[in-house]
Write an enzyme that holds these catalytic residues in place. Structure first.
Site, PDB file in Angstrom:
ATOM      1  CG  ASN A 157      -1.816   1.215   1.297  1.00 34.80           C
ATOM      2  OD1 ASN A 157      -2.453   1.540   0.291  1.00 34.80           O
ATOM      3  ND2 ASN A 157      -1.900   1.890   2.436  1.00 34.80           N
ATOM      4  CG  HIS A 197      -0.901   6.373   4.472  1.00 31.12           C
ATOM      5  ND1 HIS A 197      -2.282   6.440   4.467  1.00 31.12           N
ATOM      6  CD2 HIS A 197      -0.482   7.221   5.444  1.00 31.12           C
ATOM      7  CE1 HIS A 197      -2.672   7.285   5.398  1.00 31.12           C
ATOM      8  NE2 HIS A 197      -1.612   7.777   6.008  1.00 31.12           N
ATOM      9  N   GLY A 244      -4.406  -4.369  10.220  1.00 26.55           N
ATOM     10  CA  GLY A 244      -4.739  -3.060  10.779  1.00 26.55           C
ATOM     11  C   GLY A 244      -4.897  -2.000   9.693  1.00 26.55           C
TER      12      GLY A 244
HETATM   13  C1  GAR Z   1      -2.100   8.799  -3.065  1.00 24.84           C
HETATM   14  O1  GAR Z   1      -1.492   9.945  -2.545  1.00 24.84           O
HETATM   15  C2  GAR Z   1      -2.192   7.711  -2.022  1.00 24.84           C
HETATM   16  O2  GAR Z   1      -1.150   7.745  -1.096  1.00 24.84           O
HETATM   17  C3  GAR Z   1      -3.490   8.036  -1.346  1.00 24.84           C
HETATM   18  O3  GAR Z   1      -4.345   8.415  -2.381  1.00 24.84           O
HETATM   19  C4  GAR Z   1      -3.580   9.045  -3.391  1.00 24.84           C
HETATM   20  C5  GAR Z   1      -3.981   8.451  -4.715  1.00 24.84           C
HETATM   21  O4  GAR Z   1      -3.501   9.202  -5.790  1.00 24.84           O
HETATM   22  N1  GAR Z   1      -3.968   6.916  -0.599  1.00 24.84           N
HETATM   23  C6  GAR Z   1      -4.570   7.023   0.571  1.00 24.84           C
HETATM   24  O5  GAR Z   1      -4.848   8.076   1.083  1.00 24.84           O
HETATM   25  C7  GAR Z   1      -4.919   5.694   1.193  1.00 24.84           C
HETATM   26  N2  GAR Z   1      -5.260   5.888   2.595  1.00 24.84           N
HETATM   27  P1  GAR Z   1      -3.646   8.664  -7.272  1.00 24.84           P
HETATM   28  O6  GAR Z   1      -5.085   8.166  -7.428  1.00 24.84           O
HETATM   29  O7  GAR Z   1      -3.379   9.856  -8.135  1.00 24.84           O
HETATM   30  O8  GAR Z   1      -2.656   7.570  -7.449  1.00 24.84           O
END
Ligand code: GAR
Length: 198
Positions: A105, A107, A141
């Site tokens: 993942n 984050h 988690g």
């Molecule tokens: C990314 O910054 C990722 O880290 C975040 O969503 C964005 C997706 O960008 N993920 C989360 O917040 C998960 N909790 P993208 O759709 O342009 O790749």
């Protein structure tokens, strides 16, 4: 043989795009799954003729039925690795057990600080001067799995959530591609919270 990866997306899909644009000698994206049909990541995948699948929770009676369908859908592509690239849902037990220690993942915060769906906003609300992104293995988690890599960005006093998130995403895409490439070529060993990519 390149490793087979399935990418899970919910939104814009710029991290997916970075994987699509990367030199894919180590991995091949064999499928892209979204939890909503509007996810732009689906368009990006289709434009490269990569098979896509939508597993929308609204189409299932409960969370465990959705989780089972997601696990089956991913398994149909027989991936070596599953990459959550902006997938905004918590994975359930069926997916976690089918792909144990093989789900990555990304984050948008320096975990263990600011887990959850609003990592960038929460970090800014706290008043941090440095934040960033974390690429980690998924466990049961919320954003608690062993850390594979992190990258930091500075926060200015006038920065808003959007500006900081865009700055994070620039380093995040690079980090994600680097880690996925290394994992797919070398694998990793996990010892408690410590992960080693040879
Ligand atoms: C990314 O910054 C990722 O880290 C975040 O969503 C964005 C997706 O960008 N993920 C989360 O917040 C998960 N909790 P993208 O759709 O342009 O790749």
């Amino acid at each position: 043989m390149p490793a087979r990866i399935v990418v899970l997306v919910s939104g814009a899909g710029s991290n997916l795009q970075a994987l699509l644009d990367a030199d894919q000698h180590a991995f091949q994206i064999v499928g892209v799954v979204a939890d909503r049909p509007e996810a732009q990541g689906l368009v990006r995948a289709r434009s490269r003729d990569i098979p896509t699948l939508v597993v929308d929770p609204r189409d299932f009676p409960d969370r465990s039925a959705w989780d089972a369908a997601l696990a089956h859908g991913i398994a149909d592509w027989s991936p070596d690795w599953v990459v959550c690239a902006g997938f905004m849902r918590i994975l359930g037990g069926a997916v976690l057990s089918a792909f144990s220690q093989r789900i990555v993942n990304t984050h948008p915060a320096l975990l263990p600080a600011f887990p959850g769906a609003h990592g960038v906003r929460d970090a800014l609300d706290y008043g941090v001067r440095v934040t960033g992104c974390t690429v980690h293995l998924i466990d049961a988690g919320v954003d608690t799995g062993p850390i594979l890599g992190q990258a930091a960005v500075d926060v200015g006093t006038d920065d808003d959530v959007e500006a900081v998130h865009e700055r994070i995403k620039v380093v995040e895409r690079r980090l994600l591609v680097d880690i996925v490439t290394r994992l797919c070529s070398e694998g990793c060993t996990v010892d408690g919270r410590r992960v080693t990519i040879p």
